[in-house]
Design a protein around this motif. Structure first.
Motif, PDB file in Angstrom:
ATOM      1  N   ASN A  78       0.843  -1.193   0.000  1.00  0.00           N
ATOM      2  CA  ASN A  78       0.000   0.000   0.000  1.00  0.00           C
ATOM      3  C   ASN A  78       0.881   1.248   0.000  1.00  0.00           C
ATOM      4  O   ASN A  78       1.076   1.924   1.013  1.00  0.00           O
ATOM      5  CB  ASN A  78      -0.977  -0.010   1.177  1.00  0.00           C
ATOM      6  N   ALA A  79       1.437   1.533  -1.186  1.00  0.00           N
ATOM      7  CA  ALA A  79       2.292   2.689  -1.393  1.00  0.00           C
ATOM      8  C   ALA A  79       2.067   3.220  -2.798  1.00  0.00           C
ATOM      9  O   ALA A  79       1.786   2.453  -3.730  1.00  0.00           O
ATOM     10  CB  ALA A  79       3.762   2.323  -1.180  1.00  0.00           C
ATOM     11  N   LEU A  80       2.195   4.528  -2.962  1.00  0.00           N
ATOM     12  CA  LEU A  80       1.917   5.144  -4.256  1.00  0.00           C
ATOM     13  C   LEU A  80       2.849   4.653  -5.353  1.00  0.00           C
ATOM     14  O   LEU A  80       2.468   4.604  -6.520  1.00  0.00           O
ATOM     15  CB  LEU A  80       2.014   6.665  -4.135  1.00  0.00           C
ATOM     16  N   ASN A  81       4.092   4.287  -5.002  1.00  0.00           N
ATOM     17  CA  ASN A  81       5.041   3.872  -6.032  1.00  0.00           C
ATOM     18  C   ASN A  81       4.853   2.421  -6.462  1.00  0.00           C
ATOM     19  O   ASN A  81       5.636   1.901  -7.265  1.00  0.00           O
ATOM     20  CB  ASN A  81       6.490   4.105  -5.582  1.00  0.00           C
ATOM     21  N   ALA A  82       3.826   1.740  -5.951  1.00  0.00           N
ATOM     22  CA  ALA A  82       3.529   0.372  -6.390  1.00  0.00           C
ATOM     23  C   ALA A  82       2.163   0.273  -7.060  1.00  0.00           C
ATOM     24  O   ALA A  82       1.972  -0.518  -7.990  1.00  0.00           O
ATOM     25  CB  ALA A  82       3.598  -0.596  -5.211  1.00  0.00           C
ATOM     26  N   LEU A  83       1.214   1.077  -6.610  1.00  0.00           N
ATOM     27  CA  LEU A  83      -0.146   0.975  -7.135  1.00  0.00           C
ATOM     28  C   LEU A  83      -0.200   1.359  -8.612  1.00  0.00           C
ATOM     29  O   LEU A  83       0.388   2.353  -9.036  1.00  0.00           O
ATOM     30  CB  LEU A  83      -1.089   1.876  -6.343  1.00  0.00           C
ATOM     31  N   GLY A  84      -0.893   0.558  -9.380  1.00  0.00           N
ATOM     32  CA  GLY A  84      -1.095   0.843 -10.789  1.00  0.00           C
ATOM     33  C   GLY A  84      -0.010   0.346 -11.714  1.00  0.00           C
ATOM     34  O   GLY A  84      -0.137   0.470 -12.940  1.00  0.00           O
ATOM     35  N   CYS A  85       1.072  -0.230 -11.167  1.00  0.00           N
ATOM     36  CA  CYS A  85       2.141  -0.774 -12.014  1.00  0.00           C
ATOM     37  C   CYS A  85       1.739  -2.148 -12.539  1.00  0.00           C
ATOM     38  O   CYS A  85       0.914  -2.842 -11.938  1.00  0.00           O
ATOM     39  CB  CYS A  85       3.445  -0.901 -11.220  1.00  0.00           C
ATOM     40  N   THR A  86       2.325  -2.554 -13.657  1.00  0.00           N
ATOM     41  CA  THR A  86       2.117  -3.921 -14.128  1.00  0.00           C
ATOM     42  C   THR A  86       2.881  -4.877 -13.215  1.00  0.00           C
ATOM     43  O   THR A  86       3.857  -4.491 -12.548  1.00  0.00           O
ATOM     44  CB  THR A  86       2.601  -4.089 -15.574  1.00  0.00           C
ATOM     45  N   LEU A  87       2.452  -6.120 -13.166  1.00  0.00           N
ATOM     46  CA  LEU A  87       3.096  -7.119 -12.318  1.00  0.00           C
ATOM     47  C   LEU A  87       3.295  -8.399 -13.114  1.00  0.00           C
ATOM     48  O   LEU A  87       2.320  -9.011 -13.562  1.00  0.00           O
ATOM     49  CB  LEU A  87       2.247  -7.406 -11.073  1.00  0.00           C
ATOM     50  N   THR A  88       4.557  -8.801 -13.271  1.00  0.00           N
ATOM     51  CA  THR A  88       4.886 -10.039 -13.982  1.00  0.00           C
ATOM     52  C   THR A  88       5.017 -11.166 -12.965  1.00  0.00           C
ATOM     53  O   THR A  88       5.758 -11.052 -11.982  1.00  0.00           O
ATOM     54  CB  THR A  88       6.192  -9.886 -14.773  1.00  0.00           C
ATOM     55  N   LEU A  89       4.282 -12.252 -13.210  1.00  0.00           N
ATOM     56  CA  LEU A  89       4.256 -13.393 -12.299  1.00  0.00           C
ATOM     57  C   LEU A  89       5.113 -14.528 -12.847  1.00  0.00           C
ATOM     58  O   LEU A  89       5.174 -14.741 -14.055  1.00  0.00           O
ATOM     59  CB  LEU A  89       2.822 -13.884 -12.111  1.00  0.00           C
ATOM     60  N   PRO A  90       5.760 -15.284 -11.963  1.00  0.00           N
ATOM     61  CA  PRO A  90       6.561 -16.431 -12.411  1.00  0.00           C
ATOM     62  C   PRO A  90       5.669 -17.615 -12.751  1.00  0.00           C
ATOM     63  O   PRO A  90       4.440 -17.550 -12.632  1.00  0.00           O
ATOM     64  CB  PRO A  90       7.440 -16.715 -11.188  1.00  0.00           C
ATOM     65  N   ALA A  91       6.267 -18.724 -13.161  1.00  0.00           N
ATOM     66  CA  ALA A  91       5.525 -19.952 -13.423  1.00  0.00           C
ATOM     67  C   ALA A  91       4.852 -20.406 -12.126  1.00  0.00           C
ATOM     68  O   ALA A  91       5.378 -20.163 -11.037  1.00  0.00           O
ATOM     69  CB  ALA A  91       6.477 -21.024 -13.948  1.00  0.00           C
ATOM     70  N   PRO A  92       3.697 -21.042 -12.193  1.00  0.00           N
ATOM     71  CA  PRO A  92       3.037 -21.544 -13.404  1.00  0.00           C
ATOM     72  C   PRO A  92       2.209 -20.502 -14.159  1.00  0.00           C
ATOM     73  O   PRO A  92       1.725 -20.796 -15.249  1.00  0.00           O
ATOM     74  CB  PRO A  92       2.126 -22.633 -12.857  1.00  0.00           C
TER      75      PRO A  92
END
Length: 359
Positions: A78-92
């Motif tokens: 819950n911080a402004l520099n994280a909200l709204g960014c894309t998030l790449t997830l690992p496998a699977p």
């Protein structure tokens, strides 16, 4: 004394006539018809009562499950520099989510495939770490070796994301795993994308990225850390049954709305299904602040009686407080009017957002 004469034909047998038998049969059949009608009415009443009890339980369980996860949403990032960014997830999963946010209503179908018609989908994310929810500053980055201010908050196996030091347009986060946590304040985190001065968010060993959808009349959930929830999902393939776990049956619909605050100091003053998006021109801080001011979600779960009725017992679809912009529509099922329904409404605060820095 005279003896009375014997009957003329003592050997003639006596019994019922055909008319008497037919009258008895008619009376018996009328009795059976009455008993069967009484039994049918009693059985219908019993099934209706049982089905109503089942729908009450189903709706309550579904509402509780959604409440439990939405209340935790946003914990750990819950911080402004994280909200709204894309998030790449690992496998699977091996997939990039469009936006990192506590709760996303009806995310793109690439993130969460659509469920039953006229029913909403949800994407809920929260962590379980011990670190600061506003992240830990990376003091040194040498390849996979990261120096942080409070290494004691990180443990081997924790899931982390490295965000920019300030809200940045085009920010892209990657979910990585702490391979080793050693002293002095040093972490081994492969493929995190962290650089000097970035912010490392600790989501703990068991973060949750959960997708909810109503599929085939069941409330189902998919865990992005256990399966690729964004894979195409149709009624004829095995993907849904493999990735999406039914948790409550006889759920006819799920509708949800965001609660937005128009200013940083006002409370929730509008409700809709409009997911915060980048303004034009792009400004990441504005996007993050739009998420920060989306501090509540209200939902309605529509539970259906499991017993179908011969007659049309429901003439109109149920309504709820959000019907003006997210009406309940059950017409996708041809015989929807032959069922009874119960609605379960609630407003759920996203309680982790008020702790973050103000916009």
């Amino acid at each position: 004394m005279k003896t009375p004469p014997a009957p003329l034909h003592p050997d003639i047998p006596r019994g019922f006539t055909l008319v008497e038998v037919m009258v008895a049969m008619v009376i018996g059949m009328i009795g059976m018809i009455i008993m069967l009608q009484v039994f049918s009415a009693a059985e219908g009443q019993r099934r209706s009562t049982t089905g109503t009890g089942d729908s009450q339980s189903s709706g309550a369980i579904a509402t509780y499950a959604l409440q439990r996860d939405i209340r935790q949403a946003g914990f750990g990032f819950n911080a402004l520099n994280a909200l709204g960014c894309t998030l790449t997830l690992p496998a699977p999963a091996s997939r990039t989510l469009t936006q990192l946010a506590p709760v996303v209503i009806n995310p793109p179908t690439a993130d969460v495939p659509a469920g039953d018609a006229n029913s909403d989908t949800l994407l809920i994310t929260y962590g379980s770490g011990d670190g600061s929810p506003e992240g830990d500053v990376v003091t040194a980055a040498m390849g996979n070796q990261l120096g942080v201010q409070t290494a004691s908050a990180f443990r081997t196996g924790d899931r982390v994301v490295a965000g920019p030091s300030v809200p940045t347009v085009g920010c892209a986060l990657t979910l990585a795993t702490v391979a080793a946590a050693v002293a002095p304040p040093n972490l081994t985190v492969p493929a995190s994308g962290a650089v000097d001065g970035s912010t490392l968010f600790n989501l703990g060993a068991n973060p949750r990225i959960l997708a909810y959808a109503v599929r085939a009349g069941n409330l189902t959930v998919c865990d992005y850390l256990a399966a690729n929830c964004g894979a195409a999902c149709t009624a004829t393939d095995g993907t849904c049954s493999a990735n999406w776990v039914p948790i409550v049956n006889n759920i006819a619909a799920l509708r949800a709305q965001y609660g937005h605050a128009s200013t940083a100091t006002s409370g929730v003053d509008s409700w809709d299904q409009v997911t915060p998006q980048q303004p034009s021109p792009a400004n990441q801080e504005v996007l993050a602040c739009r998420w920060a001011r989306t501090s509540a979600v209200r939902i309605v779960v529509v539970a259906r009686n499991s017993q179908v009725d011969r007659d049309q017992v429901t003439q109109q679809a149920p309504t709820w407080v959000g019907s003006a912009t997210a009406a309940i529509n059950l017409s996708a099922r041809t015989n929807w009017q032959n069922y009874r329904y119960r609605t379960f409404e609630t407003v759920i605060p996203i309680r982790n957002l008020p702790w973050m820095l103000a916009c």
